[in-house]
Design a protein around this motif. Structure first.
Motif, PDB file in Angstrom:
ATOM      1  N   GLN B  85      40.109  38.152  35.777  1.00 51.92           N
ATOM      2  CA  GLN B  85      41.037  38.715  36.744  1.00 51.92           C
ATOM      3  C   GLN B  85      40.806  38.050  38.086  1.00 51.92           C
ATOM      4  O   GLN B  85      39.661  37.803  38.477  1.00 51.92           O
ATOM      5  CB  GLN B  85      40.810  40.218  36.878  1.00 51.92           C
ATOM      6  CG  GLN B  85      41.423  40.967  35.723  1.00 51.92           C
ATOM      7  CD  GLN B  85      40.949  42.406  35.668  1.00 51.92           C
ATOM      8  OE1 GLN B  85      40.017  42.781  36.386  1.00 51.92           O
ATOM      9  NE2 GLN B  85      41.565  43.178  34.817  1.00 51.92           N
ATOM     10  N   VAL B  86      41.897  37.794  38.744  1.00 56.39           N
ATOM     11  CA  VAL B  86      41.797  37.119  40.030  1.00 56.39           C
ATOM     12  C   VAL B  86      41.474  38.172  41.081  1.00 56.39           C
ATOM     13  O   VAL B  86      42.169  39.179  41.221  1.00 56.39           O
ATOM     14  CB  VAL B  86      43.129  36.415  40.368  1.00 56.39           C
ATOM     15  CG1 VAL B  86      43.036  35.710  41.700  1.00 56.39           C
ATOM     16  CG2 VAL B  86      43.491  35.446  39.274  1.00 56.39           C
ATOM     17  N   ARG B  87      40.375  37.955  41.790  1.00 51.22           N
ATOM     18  CA  ARG B  87      40.019  38.887  42.864  1.00 51.22           C
ATOM     19  C   ARG B  87      40.530  38.373  44.202  1.00 51.22           C
ATOM     20  O   ARG B  87      41.080  39.139  44.986  1.00 51.22           O
ATOM     21  CB  ARG B  87      38.493  39.033  42.945  1.00 51.22           C
ATOM     22  CG  ARG B  87      37.936  39.830  41.813  1.00 51.22           C
ATOM     23  CD  ARG B  87      38.133  41.321  42.024  1.00 51.22           C
ATOM     24  NE  ARG B  87      37.751  42.057  40.822  1.00 51.22           N
ATOM     25  CZ  ARG B  87      38.446  43.073  40.342  1.00 51.22           C
ATOM     26  NH1 ARG B  87      39.547  43.438  40.935  1.00 51.22           N
ATOM     27  NH2 ARG B  87      38.027  43.713  39.278  1.00 51.22           N
ATOM     28  N   ALA B  88      40.309  37.108  44.434  1.00 48.33           N
ATOM     29  CA  ALA B  88      40.774  36.561  45.715  1.00 48.33           C
ATOM     30  C   ALA B  88      41.030  35.087  45.566  1.00 48.33           C
ATOM     31  O   ALA B  88      40.363  34.415  44.780  1.00 48.33           O
ATOM     32  CB  ALA B  88      39.744  36.799  46.805  1.00 48.33           C
ATOM     33  N   ARG B  99      38.104  33.559  43.633  1.00 50.83           N
ATOM     34  CA  ARG B  99      37.051  34.469  43.178  1.00 50.83           C
ATOM     35  C   ARG B  99      37.613  35.242  42.011  1.00 50.83           C
ATOM     36  O   ARG B  99      38.669  35.847  42.105  1.00 50.83           O
ATOM     37  CB  ARG B  99      36.647  35.424  44.289  1.00 50.83           C
ATOM     38  CG  ARG B  99      35.862  34.704  45.361  1.00 50.83           C
ATOM     39  CD  ARG B  99      35.204  35.673  46.317  1.00 50.83           C
ATOM     40  NE  ARG B  99      34.484  34.923  47.329  1.00 50.83           N
ATOM     41  CZ  ARG B  99      34.429  35.288  48.599  1.00 50.83           C
ATOM     42  NH1 ARG B  99      35.056  36.387  48.992  1.00 50.83           N
ATOM     43  NH2 ARG B  99      33.758  34.578  49.457  1.00 50.83           N
ATOM     44  N   LEU B 100      36.870  35.203  40.915  1.00 51.59           N
ATOM     45  CA  LEU B 100      37.347  35.849  39.692  1.00 51.59           C
ATOM     46  C   LEU B 100      36.317  36.845  39.217  1.00 51.59           C
ATOM     47  O   LEU B 100      35.130  36.735  39.565  1.00 51.59           O
ATOM     48  CB  LEU B 100      37.570  34.806  38.596  1.00 51.59           C
ATOM     49  CG  LEU B 100      38.436  33.612  38.970  1.00 51.59           C
ATOM     50  CD1 LEU B 100      38.241  32.500  37.936  1.00 51.59           C
ATOM     51  CD2 LEU B 100      39.886  34.026  39.012  1.00 51.59           C
ATOM     52  N   SER B 101      36.796  37.778  38.427  1.00 53.73           N
ATOM     53  CA  SER B 101      35.847  38.675  37.764  1.00 53.73           C
ATOM     54  C   SER B 101      36.183  38.680  36.289  1.00 53.73           C
ATOM     55  O   SER B 101      37.347  38.779  35.916  1.00 53.73           O
ATOM     56  CB  SER B 101      35.941  40.089  38.340  1.00 53.73           C
ATOM     57  OG  SER B 101      37.197  40.647  38.066  1.00 53.73           O
ATOM     58  N   ASP B 102      35.165  38.546  35.430  1.00 56.34           N
ATOM     59  CA  ASP B 102      35.440  38.576  33.988  1.00 56.34           C
ATOM     60  C   ASP B 102      35.244  39.986  33.455  1.00 56.34           C
ATOM     61  O   ASP B 102      35.132  40.932  34.217  1.00 56.34           O
ATOM     62  CB  ASP B 102      34.568  37.544  33.258  1.00 56.34           C
ATOM     63  CG  ASP B 102      33.088  37.768  33.510  1.00 56.34           C
ATOM     64  OD1 ASP B 102      32.796  38.767  34.206  1.00 56.34           O
ATOM     65  OD2 ASP B 102      32.285  36.974  33.034  1.00 56.34           O
ATOM     66  N   GLY B 105      32.477  42.203  34.598  1.00 55.52           N
ATOM     67  CA  GLY B 105      32.498  42.580  36.004  1.00 55.52           C
ATOM     68  C   GLY B 105      31.781  41.580  36.882  1.00 55.52           C
ATOM     69  O   GLY B 105      31.603  41.815  38.075  1.00 55.52           O
ATOM     70  N   LEU B 107      31.193  38.446  39.188  1.00 50.29           N
ATOM     71  CA  LEU B 107      32.063  37.695  40.096  1.00 50.29           C
ATOM     72  C   LEU B 107      31.759  36.231  39.969  1.00 50.29           C
ATOM     73  O   LEU B 107      30.591  35.816  39.908  1.00 50.29           O
ATOM     74  CB  LEU B 107      31.838  38.155  41.539  1.00 50.29           C
ATOM     75  CG  LEU B 107      32.516  39.473  41.935  1.00 50.29           C
ATOM     76  CD1 LEU B 107      32.115  39.859  43.336  1.00 50.29           C
ATOM     77  CD2 LEU B 107      34.021  39.330  41.856  1.00 50.29           C
ATOM     78  N   PHE B 146      49.318  35.399  40.218  1.00 50.81           N
ATOM     79  CA  PHE B 146      48.679  36.458  41.017  1.00 50.81           C
ATOM     80  C   PHE B 146      49.612  36.826  42.167  1.00 50.81           C
ATOM     81  O   PHE B 146      50.462  36.060  42.562  1.00 50.81           O
ATOM     82  CB  PHE B 146      47.296  36.026  41.509  1.00 50.81           C
ATOM     83  CG  PHE B 146      47.296  34.754  42.318  1.00 50.81           C
ATOM     84  CD1 PHE B 146      47.604  34.767  43.682  1.00 50.81           C
ATOM     85  CD2 PHE B 146      46.965  33.538  41.717  1.00 50.81           C
ATOM     86  CE1 PHE B 146      47.590  33.605  44.390  1.00 50.81           C
ATOM     87  CE2 PHE B 146      46.966  32.386  42.450  1.00 50.81           C
ATOM     88  CZ  PHE B 146      47.281  32.401  43.788  1.00 50.81           C
TER      89      PHE B 146
END
Lengths: 199, 150
Positions: B85-88, B99-102, B105, B107, B146
């Protein structure tokens, strides 16, 4: 006649009767004003149609000359001597058509030919009132008034009320109250549209 | 009121004539309006370009081809699912990185050209509102959109 007359309308009714030529001048305003004159005695015997027309027109002109410029023209109502008229009432047939042919047929039933008469019919709920005058007489009197430049607005007839008992001994001297009543009826009937009470 | 100068039947006749002329004038105006003014043309459908009809045909063909011949395999079918998931997305910094999170969780921070750890997915480019991943084995190319917040 349901339309409302203008305030301050003047109706001048001339009744050419047996005894007097009576004039009733009625003004519709906040207070109704009635003025009655008697012009000449025994107009039938002393006047022809021409001279009666002259008398009427001179009186009308005299009244008009006193008015200011924008006052409405007085309505002129004339009733000719009673012997010129024929009036009768017939039962209203159930399926009366208010067309020319319907009323002509009604007139023919009563025994009159519509070409020879100047006539008008007023249907009411139960009966039809007819007023007739010979075409020749009508035009003789109407034309006499037109020559004097005061064509009448109404040539009508109000039956003479018979609840006034005249003393025949003084008929030439005293004013004819029945004719006064007739003239006032005639003028107010024109202004208000009400039928006179049954006389 | 009985009146010999203007009998009732004359008044009625006058009134009838008035109504008839009124109806005639209205009819005349209506006739002019309906017959002489040019009618408004019906809205015609806009001519669509031919391209519109082509994709449907090609789609159908492709479907048929995919169903019949096993040679042409969708490359993304064999590739594993991309579960990040794209965080930033830091577009303004240099080098541009995301910045991604799989799933677990963690980062991660990737720049274009980096490989997602433990998988074969490679971040090939960062676009304005999507990331483009390429699977190194199967050659599948995937776009991950995103939201750009303003």
């Amino acid at each position: 006649m349901l339309r409302k007359r203008k305030r301050g309308t003047v109706a001048m009714a001339f009744v050419v009767g047996e005894a007097w030529l009576t004039i009733a001048e009625v003004i519709m305003a906040a207070r109704q004003s009635i003025q009655v004159n008697m012009l000449c005695q025994r107009p039938i015997h002393t006047h022809s149609s021409m001279s009666v027309a002259k008398l009427i027109s001179s009186h009308v002109l005299e009244k008009e000359s006193k008015k200011h410029m924008f006052s409405p023209k007085p309505f002129l109502l004339v009733q000719w001597p009673e012997r010129l008229y024929q009036h009768f009432t017939v039962q209203r047939p159930p399926n009366l058509k208010l067309t020319d042919s319907g009323s002509v047929a009604l007139l023919a039933d009563a025994g009159f030919i519509s070409r020879e008469w100047r006539w008008d019919m007023l249907p009411s709920q139960t009966s039809c009132h007819f007023l007739l005058m010979k075409v020749t007489d009508y035009h003789e009197y109407y034309q006499a008034l037109c020559d004097q430049h005061c064509p009448p607005d109404v040539i009508g007839f109000v039956p003479r009320p018979d609840n006034f008992v005249l003393s025949t001994a003084h008929i030439g001297v005293w004013p004819d109250i029945a004719a006064v009543q007739q003239a006032i009826h005639f003028a107010t009937q024109f202004l208000t549209g009400h039928q006179p009470c049954s006389t | 009121m009985l009146n010999l100068v203007r009998p009732h039947r004359h008044i009625q006749r006058q009134r009838r004539r008035l109504y008839v002329t009124g109806v005639c004038v209205l009819g005349f105006i209506g006739g002019i309006y309906f017959f002489i003014t040019p009618p408004i043309p019906d809205p015609e459908p806009m001519p669509l370009p031919l391209v519109q009809s082509l994709p449907a045909a090609t789609l159908n063909e492709k479907k048929v081809v995919a169903a019949t011949s096993p040679d042409a395999i969708n490359p993304c079918a064999s590739a594993p699912l991309l579960q990040v998931q794209v965080r930033a997305v830091l577009l303004h910094s240099f080098p541009v990185h995301v910045r991604l999170s799989d799933d677990s969780g963690r980062l991660l921070m990737l720049t274009p050209g980096d490989v997602l750890p433990n998988t074969d997915w490679k971040l090939s480019a960062i676009q304005k509102n999507s990331l483009i991943w390429v699977h190194s084995h199967s050659g599948c190319q995937q776009q991950q959109p995103f939201m750009v917040e303003k």
